[in-house]
Design an enzyme around this catalytic site. Structure first.
Site, PDB file in Angstrom:
ATOM      1  N   HIS A   1      22.831 -59.638  16.791  1.00 32.88           N
ATOM      2  CA  HIS A   1      24.343 -60.922  16.466  1.00 32.88           C
ATOM      3  C   HIS A   1      25.099 -60.168  15.489  1.00 32.88           C
ATOM      4  O   HIS A   1      24.323 -60.289  14.319  1.00 32.88           O
ATOM      5  CB  HIS A   1      23.226 -62.172  15.892  1.00 32.88           C
ATOM      6  CG  HIS A   1      22.377 -63.120  17.104  1.00 32.88           C
ATOM      7  ND1 HIS A   1      21.869 -63.634  16.550  1.00 32.88           N
ATOM      8  CD2 HIS A   1      23.069 -62.888  17.697  1.00 32.88           C
ATOM      9  CE1 HIS A   1      21.553 -64.014  17.796  1.00 32.88           C
ATOM     10  NE2 HIS A   1      22.040 -63.263  18.389  1.00 32.88           N
TER      11      HIS A   1
ATOM     12  N   TYR B   1      20.050 -60.571  11.213  1.00 37.74           N
ATOM     13  CA  TYR B   1      18.795 -60.249  11.263  1.00 37.74           C
ATOM     14  C   TYR B   1      18.145 -60.505  12.246  1.00 37.74           C
ATOM     15  O   TYR B   1      16.879 -61.092  11.902  1.00 37.74           O
ATOM     16  CB  TYR B   1      18.743 -60.344   9.725  1.00 37.74           C
ATOM     17  CG  TYR B   1      19.361 -60.079   8.534  1.00 37.74           C
ATOM     18  CD1 TYR B   1      19.550 -59.096   8.034  1.00 37.74           C
ATOM     19  CD2 TYR B   1      19.325 -61.460   8.163  1.00 37.74           C
ATOM     20  CE1 TYR B   1      20.756 -57.896   7.294  1.00 37.74           C
ATOM     21  CE2 TYR B   1      20.807 -61.059   6.502  1.00 37.74           C
ATOM     22  CZ  TYR B   1      21.055 -59.466   6.601  1.00 37.74           C
ATOM     23  OH  TYR B   1      21.097 -58.845   5.223  1.00 37.74           O
ATOM     24  N   HIS B   2      18.627 -60.203  13.331  1.00 37.69           N
ATOM     25  CA  HIS B   2      17.604 -60.968  14.932  1.00 37.69           C
ATOM     26  C   HIS B   2      17.516 -59.654  15.851  1.00 37.69           C
ATOM     27  O   HIS B   2      17.896 -59.844  16.880  1.00 37.69           O
ATOM     28  CB  HIS B   2      18.558 -61.715  15.233  1.00 37.69           C
ATOM     29  CG  HIS B   2      18.482 -63.143  14.464  1.00 37.69           C
ATOM     30  ND1 HIS B   2      19.857 -63.804  14.713  1.00 37.69           N
ATOM     31  CD2 HIS B   2      17.567 -63.705  13.683  1.00 37.69           C
ATOM     32  CE1 HIS B   2      19.582 -65.369  13.518  1.00 37.69           C
ATOM     33  NE2 HIS B   2      18.368 -64.751  12.991  1.00 37.69           N
ATOM     34  N   ALA B   3      17.584 -57.885  15.125  1.00 33.23           N
ATOM     35  CA  ALA B   3      17.892 -57.056  16.271  1.00 33.23           C
ATOM     36  C   ALA B   3      16.426 -57.533  17.450  1.00 33.23           C
ATOM     37  O   ALA B   3      15.617 -57.768  17.012  1.00 33.23           O
ATOM     38  CB  ALA B   3      17.837 -55.716  15.283  1.00 33.23           C
TER      39      ALA B   3
END
Length: 533
Positions: free
Chosen positions: A294, A468-470
């Site tokens: 994101h 921080y949603h890889a």
């Protein structure tokens, strides 16, 4: 020193804690969980708003530098991940989002049976203990304590009113089967304390004699017997150790560390590994590829009213709030990172929400020593494209396990992402121009009034933030070239699975902590089924 276990799990993050707990429920299974970080003993982990300090603590957080790219304005940026029991669930903002049912059904439609909503919804319900009660969708009685933000604020109410004016329904719970709407987020907080994956799953399970947790231990390589994973080479206190897995090794190290470990162990693109002098165990070209993440845009405003959290997080009021928290576990330090949010449609022709916003009634700025809370009253809003199509990568640059990987986010490289990102900005502009917001806003601080698509996209690139949603760097898929099959088994290697964000072929619609805990439980059941005999 060599030790033997039935199952060896790498990484005590959201998925790893849930998975190791479930595997160890059977006393006949000897389970080892290896974590690179320390035990979760810091009081800042329990304190929900302690994450601001934790993010500046290298003892509890990994720092990864990305490559300078067009999508980040030509600059390198720092991505953080948790480094302790609980992983990122011990340092995150505790926003609890399941994702949309269609996301999970899309996994089954890709040829990945067992991951559809009819199955996954039951895993969510099983682990939840929601103060709003069981409505047939929410769960009660589970280990993850949940509840909506407890104290409404004028700024939050104004944002919700603005969303309603734009046609979004107000929701008491943003985790219903229809995600579209605005309201207060649920947070995994119970009685003023963070409920990390370690607190929910691992700490109770550590009372079992058959579960061994080895903290402060870096895994350097997976060990093989031919094409079968049989253990790990680890380093603890400077001493090399080998641990053996009689049944399976399960990698739960996250979207950055899991592909790194596979590549260091000889599983990955042959040309890349050979160039680094790594012996190839299995050619898997997509290890480290297909990363999706994101990209936030941030709006900040100075408020014309004093009712914000800025003053509560500064000076003597912060001292008073700290004492209040210690004494009563209440107040601003007992709250999650973003109090309210909304899921909305921003792209042309979208049939379901394709964007998310998160809002808190305070403003902050980045300084040389980290984030600092402004002293004037304010609010900030973050928003992003929910299911980005741009694909980046994580690749090792050396055979040295201590060397940082090369991370290329490749933000906004897909036309779809650019189109929806522009729609997100324009939705937020309409939202913040609503009467309910104009009545409390004194001044816009960022990003300013942008007119053209190029100006809007430039703001994302130069002033945007990572979510921080890889996901996706060891993605499962039905095709033979996918890294994992539908049961999370690494193709070409026996006795080896991966279960964390890297296994997702796309981002589910929202934050990733809740899906990883539920998927960790589901993965454990798959492992138990496959090892039943």
């Amino acid at each position: 020193m060599e030790k033997s276990y039935d199952f060896v799990v790498v990484g005590a993050g959201s998925a790893g804690c849930a998975l190791a707990s479930r595997l160890s429920e059977n006393a006949r299974h000897r389970v080892l969980l290896v974590e690179a970080g320390p035990l979760d003993r810091s009081p800042l982990i329990d304190m929900p708003r302690g994450f601001g300090k934790l993010h500046q603590d290298p003892k509890h957080v990994w720092y990864y530098a990305t490559e300078p790219e067009a999508g980040t304005g030509g600059q390198s940026e720092t991505w953080i991940r948790g480094k302790t029991l609980g992983g990122s669930s011990a340092v995150n903002g505790m926003v609890y989002v399941r994702g949309q049912p269609q996301d999970y059904d899309a996994l089954e439609a890709m040829g990945l049976p067992g991951w559809g909503w009819s199955t996954m919804s039951e895993y969510f319900r099983r682990m939840e203990d929601h103060v709003l009660g069981d409505d047939g969708v929410r769960g009660v009685g589970g280990p993850v304590g949940l509840g909506p933000h407890p104290v409404p604020s004028p700024a939050c109410e104004a944002i919700i009113a603005g969303c309603v004016a734009l046609g979004l329904p107000r929701r008491d719970d943003l985790n219903g089967t229809d995600q579209e709407g605005a309201g207060y987020f649920s947070h995994n907080i119970r009685s003023g304390r963070r409920v990390s994956a370690a607190k929910a799953f691992l700490r109770p399970a550590m009372k079992r004699r058959n579960l061994i947790v080895m903290a402060d231990t870096q895994v350097e390589k997976i060990l093989f017997d031919g094409q079968r994973a049989v253990g790990l080479r680890c380093r603890r206190n400077g001493v090399e150790e080998a641990v053996r897995a009689r049944r399976e090794v399960v990698i739960c190290a996250g979207a950055i560390e899991s592909p790194k470990l596979l590549q260091l162990s000889g599983i990955g693109p042959t040309a890349h590994l050979s160039a680094l002098g790594i012996e190839v165990v299995f050619d898997s070209p997509l290890v480290g590829a297909n990363m999706r993440e994101h990209r936030n845009i941030k709006f900040s405003h100075r408020l014309a009213i004093p009712n914000s959290e800025n003053r509560e997080l500064n000076g003597l009021r912060l001292v008073a709030n700290s004492l209040r928290y210690v004494a009563t576990r209440t107040g601003v330090l007992s709250w999650g990172s973003h109090e309210m949010g909304a899921f909305f449609r921003a792209g042309a022709g979208a049939q379901r929400p394709d964007a998310e916003l998160l809002m808190s009634p305070y403003t902050w700025r980045v300084t040389e020593s980290g984030a600092a809370i402004d002293r004037f009253p304010g609010l900030h809003v973050l928003a992003y494209v929910l299911r980005p199509e741009s694909r980046g990568s994580v690749m090792i640059r050396s055979a040295d396990p201590a060397a940082a990987p090369t991370i290329r986010p490749n933000f906004l490289s897909a036309e779809y992402d650019r189109g929806v990102a522009v729609g997100v900005y324009r939705f937020l502009r309409r939202l913040l121009d609503q009467p309910a917001l104009k009545a409390i806003i004194a001044e816009e601080l960022e990003p300013g009034r942008l007119e053209t698509e190029d100006e809007i996209l430039d703001a994302y690139r130069h002033h945007g933030l990572c979510g921080y949603h890889a996901v996706g760097t060891c993605a499962m898929g039905a095709d033979d070239d996918a890294v994992l099959d539908a049961r999370l088994r690494v193709r070409g290697i026996a006795g080896l699975r991966v279960m964390d964000c890297s296994a997702l072929p796309f981002v589910v619609a929202g934050n990733t902590n809740a899906p990883m805990m539920a998927m960790g439980l589901r993965a454990a059941d798959m492992i138990l089924e496959d090892n039943a005999h």
